[in-house]
Scaffold this active site. Sequence first.
Site, PDB file in Angstrom:
ATOM      1  N   SER A 112       0.855  -1.175   0.000  1.00 26.14           N
ATOM      2  CA  SER A 112       0.000   0.000   0.000  1.00 26.14           C
ATOM      3  C   SER A 112       0.893   1.227   0.000  1.00 26.14           C
ATOM      4  CB  SER A 112      -0.880   0.007   1.260  1.00 26.14           C
ATOM      5  OG  SER A 112      -1.503   1.260   1.452  1.00 26.14           O
TER       6      SER A 112
ATOM      7  N   TYR B 201      -1.845   0.344  10.703  1.00 26.04           N
ATOM      8  CA  TYR B 201      -1.856  -0.142   9.316  1.00 26.04           C
ATOM      9  C   TYR B 201      -0.571   0.248   8.601  1.00 26.04           C
ATOM     10  CZ  TYR B 201      -3.587  -0.828   4.520  1.00 26.04           C
ATOM     11  OH  TYR B 201      -3.755  -1.233   3.225  1.00 26.04           O
TER      12      TYR B 201
END
Length: 258
Positions: free
Chosen positions: A143, A156
């Site tokens: 990501s 995250y």
Amino acid sequence: MATAAPSAASRIAVVTGASSGIGAATARQLAAAGYRVVLTARRKDRIEALAEEITKAGHQATAYALDVTDRAAVDEFATAFKTIGVLVNNAGGALGADPVATGDPADWRQMYETNVIGTLNLTQALLPKLIASGDGTVVVVSSTAGHGTYEGGAGYVAAKHGAHVLAETLRLEIVGRPVRVIEIAPGMVKTDEFALTRFSGDKEKAEKVYEGVAEPLTADDVADTITWAVTRPSHVNVDLLVLRPRAQASNTKVHRDL
């Protein structure tokens, strides 16, 4: 540019997290590109339905219910193969958006287990099979969170930084072996479940993530990128490919028509 057809020895592609979103879209596109896809996820009904859909479309697909954080189950899964050509480590996800001061350690632990340890488990178990194919590819779907921080995302971000470092280090460690290591790092992708899962089913919070953004990336956009990278000629390694919608300049800079 024409894509390279998979060789007979390397035409099996394992896709984790294939029950929805990017994983499901990637399975469809790799199958259409000539791979026999093996769909893994915890939700058996979802991957079985997808395998049936892909088969009805004239391609090859098999469903295998699997929790990537269960090492014993992963090792058992790996015994089914002599060789594979592609491993797409897509299973992952985000939980919560609390600041560091109040973040839930259980959420952090679960994100690390899924995004990092799950990727490690599958990669370790299947790396000998990838090497045996003579033309293997490991894909890590990370990501943009793995390349830049933002408030409310530390758990995250930490997990995706871990996935990024895993891919980068593996590439150094196996150079000279017939296996490529590709990292695909998407930015804002709107899928049915990502934000909804992050906010524990709160639809209002989930929709606010994309509010005013005309065209966030779709699962198909990311799957198309993964498939393109995988089907480059064997000597071409796409080390890192970052993709964002045009409206997103960084993790914290997004144009919104409000």
